[in-house]
Write an enzyme that holds these catalytic residues in place. Sequence first.
Site, PDB file in Angstrom:
ATOM      1  CG  HIS A  54      -1.986  -0.994   1.218  1.00 46.82           C
ATOM      2  ND1 HIS A  54      -3.136  -0.861   1.953  1.00 46.82           N
ATOM      3  CD2 HIS A  54      -2.105  -2.178   0.561  1.00 46.82           C
ATOM      4  CE1 HIS A  54      -3.921  -1.893   1.761  1.00 46.82           C
ATOM      5  NE2 HIS A  54      -3.312  -2.725   0.922  1.00 46.82           N
ATOM      6  CD  GLU A  56      -1.577   4.537   3.311  1.00 45.67           C
ATOM      7  OE1 GLU A  56      -2.704   5.018   3.517  1.00 45.67           O
ATOM      8  OE2 GLU A  56      -1.388   3.578   2.525  1.00 45.67           O
TER       9      GLU A  56
END
Length: 151
Positions: A54, A56
């Site tokens: 992802h 992040e």
Amino acid sequence: MTTSDEVFMARALEAAQFAAQHDDVPVGCVLVRDSAIIAVGENRREIDHDATAHAELVALRALSHDEPSWRLSDVTAYVTLEPCVMCAGALLNARVARVVIAAMDEKAGAVGSRYNLLADPRLFHEPELEFGVLATQSAQLLQTFFLERRA
């Protein structure tokens, strides 16, 4: 919200657009310290065949190669979509000082929509939260991405 919040979120949206180019859901993350971008990540699950890739986590991993500590207590994370449980947990564990979110994720969001991990006083850290910075642009990018795939 400040002008610099919009500038950094615009850069996160650029990363999100890059993710869409390789058929990943268009989500981007920018990490900032002292008004300077120190890491950028975009969703890479499809291209890397990695469920944990992802935006992040990609940004946090990129920063970890140059960072002397895992504690990011002076860092702001700009994310184009409300973090999921995994990403909220990573930001929490990294002790990120501030999280700025564009669009909310009613299906899987863990910073206010479904859960609120980053504002839970029972946990060891509570970053400052800002919502809605360039939310319309982020939501439009996501809507366009999914409409094109359903066509």
